[in-house]
Motif scaffolding. Structure first.
Motif, PDB file in Angstrom:
ATOM      1  N   SER A  92       3.818  35.516 -39.327  1.00 41.20           N
ATOM      2  CA  SER A  92       3.666  34.904 -38.009  1.00 41.20           C
ATOM      3  C   SER A  92       2.919  35.797 -37.040  1.00 41.20           C
ATOM      4  CB  SER A  92       5.045  34.580 -37.418  1.00 41.20           C
ATOM      5  OG  SER A  92       5.730  33.646 -38.194  1.00 41.20           O
ATOM      6  N   SER A  93       3.094  37.112 -37.198  1.00 42.37           N
ATOM      7  CA  SER A  93       2.487  38.062 -36.264  1.00 42.37           C
ATOM      8  C   SER A  93       1.127  38.563 -36.718  1.00 42.37           C
ATOM      9  CB  SER A  93       3.427  39.258 -36.072  1.00 42.37           C
ATOM     10  OG  SER A  93       4.674  38.846 -35.555  1.00 42.37           O
ATOM     11  N   GLN A  94       0.677  38.170 -37.894  1.00 40.57           N
ATOM     12  CA  GLN A  94      -0.625  38.638 -38.385  1.00 40.57           C
ATOM     13  C   GLN A  94      -1.766  38.015 -37.586  1.00 40.57           C
ATOM     14  OE1 GLN A  94      -0.861  37.759 -42.572  1.00 40.57           O
ATOM     15  NE2 GLN A  94       0.632  39.341 -43.157  1.00 40.57           N
ATOM     16  N   PRO A  95      -2.804  38.811 -37.283  1.00 41.10           N
ATOM     17  CA  PRO A  95      -3.947  38.259 -36.542  1.00 41.10           C
ATOM     18  C   PRO A  95      -4.729  37.272 -37.397  1.00 41.10           C
ATOM     19  CG  PRO A  95      -4.404  40.496 -37.272  1.00 41.10           C
ATOM     20  CD  PRO A  95      -2.973  40.239 -37.590  1.00 41.10           C
ATOM     21  N   ILE A  96      -5.403  36.354 -36.743  1.00 37.34           N
ATOM     22  CA  ILE A  96      -6.223  35.379 -37.458  1.00 37.34           C
ATOM     23  C   ILE A  96      -7.677  35.587 -37.102  1.00 37.34           C
ATOM     24  CG2 ILE A  96      -4.385  33.659 -37.563  1.00 37.34           C
ATOM     25  CD1 ILE A  96      -5.797  32.241 -35.249  1.00 37.34           C
ATOM     26  N   GLU A  97      -8.559  35.117 -37.973  1.00 40.10           N
ATOM     27  CA  GLU A  97      -9.995  35.317 -37.766  1.00 40.10           C
ATOM     28  C   GLU A  97     -10.743  34.025 -37.490  1.00 40.10           C
ATOM     29  OE1 GLU A  97     -11.452  37.405 -41.134  1.00 40.10           O
ATOM     30  OE2 GLU A  97     -10.241  39.202 -40.773  1.00 40.10           O
ATOM     31  N   GLU A  98     -10.224  32.889 -37.966  1.00 41.06           N
ATOM     32  CA  GLU A  98     -10.914  31.610 -37.742  1.00 41.06           C
ATOM     33  C   GLU A  98      -9.909  30.535 -37.345  1.00 41.06           C
ATOM     34  OE1 GLU A  98     -10.867  28.693 -39.730  1.00 41.06           O
ATOM     35  OE2 GLU A  98      -9.389  29.399 -41.181  1.00 41.06           O
ATOM     36  N   GLU A  99     -10.406  29.549 -36.605  1.00 40.29           N
ATOM     37  CA  GLU A  99      -9.527  28.513 -36.074  1.00 40.29           C
ATOM     38  C   GLU A  99     -10.008  27.111 -36.420  1.00 40.29           C
ATOM     39  OE1 GLU A  99      -7.242  29.428 -32.331  1.00 40.29           O
ATOM     40  OE2 GLU A  99      -9.202  30.257 -31.797  1.00 40.29           O
ATOM     41  N   GLY A 100     -10.767  26.985 -37.481  1.00 42.58           N
ATOM     42  CA  GLY A 100     -11.362  25.699 -37.814  1.00 42.58           C
ATOM     43  C   GLY A 100     -10.368  24.569 -37.957  1.00 42.58           C
ATOM     44  N   PHE A 101      -9.230  24.837 -38.598  1.00 40.72           N
ATOM     45  CA  PHE A 101      -8.288  23.763 -38.875  1.00 40.72           C
ATOM     46  C   PHE A 101      -7.567  23.269 -37.626  1.00 40.72           C
ATOM     47  CE2 PHE A 101      -9.029  24.808 -43.223  1.00 40.72           C
ATOM     48  CZ  PHE A 101      -8.705  23.666 -43.934  1.00 40.72           C
ATOM     49  N   ILE A 102      -7.567  24.056 -36.556  1.00 41.80           N
ATOM     50  CA  ILE A 102      -6.901  23.593 -35.330  1.00 41.80           C
ATOM     51  C   ILE A 102      -7.646  22.418 -34.711  1.00 41.80           C
ATOM     52  CG2 ILE A 102      -8.095  25.049 -33.629  1.00 41.80           C
ATOM     53  CD1 ILE A 102      -5.378  25.529 -32.308  1.00 41.80           C
ATOM     54  N   ASP A 103      -8.923  22.267 -35.080  1.00 37.92           N
ATOM     55  CA  ASP A 103      -9.744  21.182 -34.529  1.00 37.92           C
ATOM     56  C   ASP A 103      -9.711  19.918 -35.391  1.00 37.92           C
ATOM     57  OD1 ASP A 103     -10.599  22.736 -32.359  1.00 37.92           O
ATOM     58  OD2 ASP A 103     -12.143  23.695 -33.589  1.00 37.92           O
ATOM     59  N   SER A 104      -8.957  19.940 -36.486  1.00 39.10           N
ATOM     60  CA  SER A 104      -8.893  18.769 -37.367  1.00 39.10           C
ATOM     61  C   SER A 104      -8.302  17.561 -36.637  1.00 39.10           C
ATOM     62  CB  SER A 104      -8.031  19.063 -38.595  1.00 39.10           C
ATOM     63  OG  SER A 104      -8.703  19.942 -39.475  1.00 39.10           O
ATOM     64  N   VAL A 105      -8.858  16.405 -36.928  1.00 39.77           N
ATOM     65  CA  VAL A 105      -8.297  15.150 -36.448  1.00 39.77           C
ATOM     66  C   VAL A 105      -7.457  14.564 -37.579  1.00 39.77           C
ATOM     67  CG1 VAL A 105      -8.785  12.823 -35.624  1.00 39.77           C
ATOM     68  CG2 VAL A 105     -10.251  14.744 -34.915  1.00 39.77           C
ATOM     69  N   TYR A 106      -6.182  14.336 -37.307  1.00 39.98           N
ATOM     70  CA  TYR A 106      -5.273  13.866 -38.346  1.00 39.98           C
ATOM     71  C   TYR A 106      -5.296  12.346 -38.438  1.00 39.98           C
ATOM     72  CZ  TYR A 106      -3.398  18.602 -38.432  1.00 39.98           C
ATOM     73  OH  TYR A 106      -3.264  19.961 -38.553  1.00 39.98           O
ATOM     74  N   SER A 107      -5.184  11.849 -39.643  1.00 36.16           N
ATOM     75  CA  SER A 107      -5.101  10.407 -39.864  1.00 36.16           C
ATOM     76  C   SER A 107      -3.695   9.924 -39.565  1.00 36.16           C
ATOM     77  CB  SER A 107      -5.473  10.073 -41.310  1.00 36.16           C
ATOM     78  OG  SER A 107      -5.222   8.707 -41.566  1.00 36.16           O
ATOM     79  N   LYS A 108      -3.573   8.942 -38.670  1.00 34.44           N
ATOM     80  CA  LYS A 108      -2.274   8.371 -38.312  1.00 34.44           C
ATOM     81  C   LYS A 108      -2.251   6.854 -38.502  1.00 34.44           C
ATOM     82  CE  LYS A 108      -1.670  11.903 -34.720  1.00 34.44           C
ATOM     83  NZ  LYS A 108      -1.421  12.154 -33.268  1.00 34.44           N
TER      84      LYS A 108
END
Length: 586
Positions: A163-179
């Motif tokens: 949980s505390s590890q740094p991240i390098e990319e955020e591509g998946f945060i922009d995903s649009v989910y199918s609902k």
């Protein structure tokens, strides 16, 4: 930009519209909790993680949206499991965050070590461990998409250090989910076989479950064309029973009316959107089944006409090929049987119930039903509360009923009420809590008080495990250890600052319920009810009768039916002159 995986997780949940997380803080979960603190998401502090999963599941069932619960490593995880089983089987869109011990310690028998990715396999549709911050966004995406797609609970296992590890990319945060909710149309050959079976049958009965939720009008259209009685399982009650001119009640252990007779006497029985589990109440000959999940077909009884598809889509497909039936004598007969069955049991619980001591629980449930809001949400404890909920809560298309109807656990009603109320503080939420269920998770009264959730907690306090007593009696066993010490739950509620109303006299039932429903805040109504008010299904087997004859306990055989008798009587008017004559007998 998110600074670590915990930050990215919380930002992703915010973007998906998550308003709250139910859980208990601590240990490996702390990095995530700290990110929640800095976000727009509310942390709902429960007293047991089991309640967190129940509450979040109920929130999802009320809103239709993604809900979230969380637990710390080891025992925190294992507490979740009861609520996750229930939410998974109820079809909630639920993400469970199960934090884990530090990744370097996994496999070393470290303090509080479990293997959550194994523990939760059976109560989830997706369960994976995040092994690194680099992998985390992908697993998070898959977990959310899986539960939004209707695959049940998703579990995200996260070691505390990850949980505390740094991240390098955020591509998946922009995903649009199918609902979306795609419509599944049936195979043409299966649909044709069903249509022919309906045309060949002189009489047909429809038996409906949860799967008719979005197809009510189409089911009624089919029933009108083929002059079919409509019975239902508990799961279909709120969707199909109200304003239904073909209603013949409910089958099963909690059943009432003529549903079972209509199912057995018809030439063809069609199961619509139901995975009804009680095989003893299902015929084995000339049965059709329509279900969106093909794995459900034929696992309860012998099926001659299987059709995989949405109930509404299947009816749309076959209706033009169905020949209209003109003889409604079978339907009329079942409507008469239904009205007669309900009239037989209703008087005992309405005419004198307001004066009878100990208080009839049926009278309490009927009073709540009359006074509750048109769009009230009811949460129902497993046990005898299920009977009172099944028989007395009157559906109208606006109300909602939530319970552990598939998992069948105790103690679900109070935490589910908390989740439903948190989702909408302005909507009336009423919990039918058994004293056994409330005693099991009584700490959640503290949650209601802490967050000032205006739930109405009605305790059917009979100092007995009523359903267990009934099970023993049916088996011919003397009941043992089902009764327990009398508890004044009102005093317990008062001690923690919750408004409480104690009712011991039936004359006080209506005024007490009215006072509770008018109160703006959490309130507990402690109603002392008759421990011998038990209920049997309408169709009693010889084995059941012998069991009761061997048991020396006084029992009420029918549990009343509340306002459902009004619908049954009204439906007789559709029959014509014979119906008028029949009504005069009531």
């Amino acid at each position: 930009m998110a600074k670590n995986f915990a930050s990215q997780l919380v930002k992703t949940l915010e973007k998906q519209g998550v308003k709250r997380i139910f859980g208990l803080v601590g240990d490996s979960l702390n990095p995530i909790v700290d990110e929640v603190r800095q976000s727009s998401i509310e942390w709902i502090h429960v007293r047991n993680e089991e309640a967190a999963a129940f509450a979040a599941g109920a929130e999802s069932l009320v809103t239709g949206d993604l809900a979230v619960c969380a637990a710390s490593c080891g025992p925190g995880n294992t507490h979740l499991i009861q609520g996750l089983y229930d939410s998974h089987r109820n079809g909630a869109k639920l993400l469970a965050i199960a934090s884990h011990i530090p990744s370097v310690q996994i496999g070393s028998q470290f303090f509080q070590e479990t293997h959550p990715e194994q523990i939760f396999q059976e109560c989830s549709g997706y369960c994976e461990m995040v092994n690194s911050a680099a992998q985390g966004p992908k697993v998070l995406h898959h977990a959310i998409q899986s539960t939004l797609a209707g695959n049940g609970v998703s579990v995200l296992v996260i070691p505390g250090d990850v949980s505390s590890q740094p991240i390098e990319e955020e591509g998946f945060i922009d995903s649009v989910y199918s609902k979306g909710h795609p419509v599944l149309y049936p195979d043409a050959e299966e649909a044709a076989r069903l249509a022919k079976a309906i045309n060949d049958a002189k009489t047909v009965t429809l038996f409906c479950g949860e799967g008719v939720k979005n197809s009510r009008e189409k089911v009624l259209e089919l029933a009108e064309k083929i002059k079919s009685p409509i019975g239902h399982a508990f799961g279909g009650k709120m969707h199909i029973q109200y304003d239904n001119p073909f209603d013949v009640g409910m089958s099963g252990l909690l059943g009432y009316g003529a549903a079972r007779e209509a199912m057995y006497d018809a030439d063809l029985l069609i199961l619509l959107g139901t995975d009804f589990p009680y095989t003893d109440f299902l015929p084995t000959g000339n049965v059709a089944q329509v279900d969106i999940d093909g794995s459900h077909i034929g696992r309860r009884t012998t099926i001659d006409y299987p059709v995989v598809g949405d109930v509404g889509a299947v009816i749309d497909t076959i209706l033009p090929h169905i020949e209209e039936k003109t003889d409604r004598s079978f339907l009329d007969k079942q409507l008469r049987n239904h009205a007669r069955a309900l009239n037989h049991v209703v008087d005992a619980y309405t005419k004198k119930a307001g004066k009878s001591k100990p208080i009839h629980p049926e009278y309490v449930a009927d009073t709540i039903d009359r006074l509750a809001a048109e769009d009230a949400i009811f949460t129902i404890d497993t046990g005898m509360c299920n009977v009172w909920g099944a028989r007395y809560i009157t559906p109208n298309g606006k109300r909602q009923e939530i319970g552990s109807f598939r998992h069948g656990t105790m103690a679900n009603a109070l935490p589910q009420a908390l989740g439903a109320q948190a989702a909408d503080r302005d909507r009336q939420v009423i919990s039918f809590s058994g004293d056994g269920g409330l005693g099991m998770l009584m700490g959640e009264l503290l949650t209601a008080k802490l967050h000032d959730l205006p739930v109405n907690i009605v305790v059917f306090n009979n100092s007995s495990l009523g359903m267990v007593k009934l099970e023993m009696m049916v088996a011919g066993l003397p009941e043992h250890e089902t009764d327990h010490e009398h508890v004044n739950f009102a005093k317990i509620a008062e001690a923690i600052g919750i408004k409480a109303i104690r009712i011991e006299d039936p004359a006080d039932v209506e005024s007490g319920i009215k006072e509770a429903l008018a109160y703006d805040g959490p309130v507990l109504v402690d109603v002392v009810t008759d421990p011998n008010a038990l209920s049997l299904p309408p169709n009693i087997t010889w084995e059941m009768m012998m069991g009761f004859s061997r048991s020396a306990t006084r029992t009420v055989f029918e549990g009343g039916v509340g306002r459902m008798v009004d619908l049954a009587r009204a439906n007789l008017r559709n029959i014509g002159g014979a119906g008028v004559i029949e009504m005069n007998k009531f």
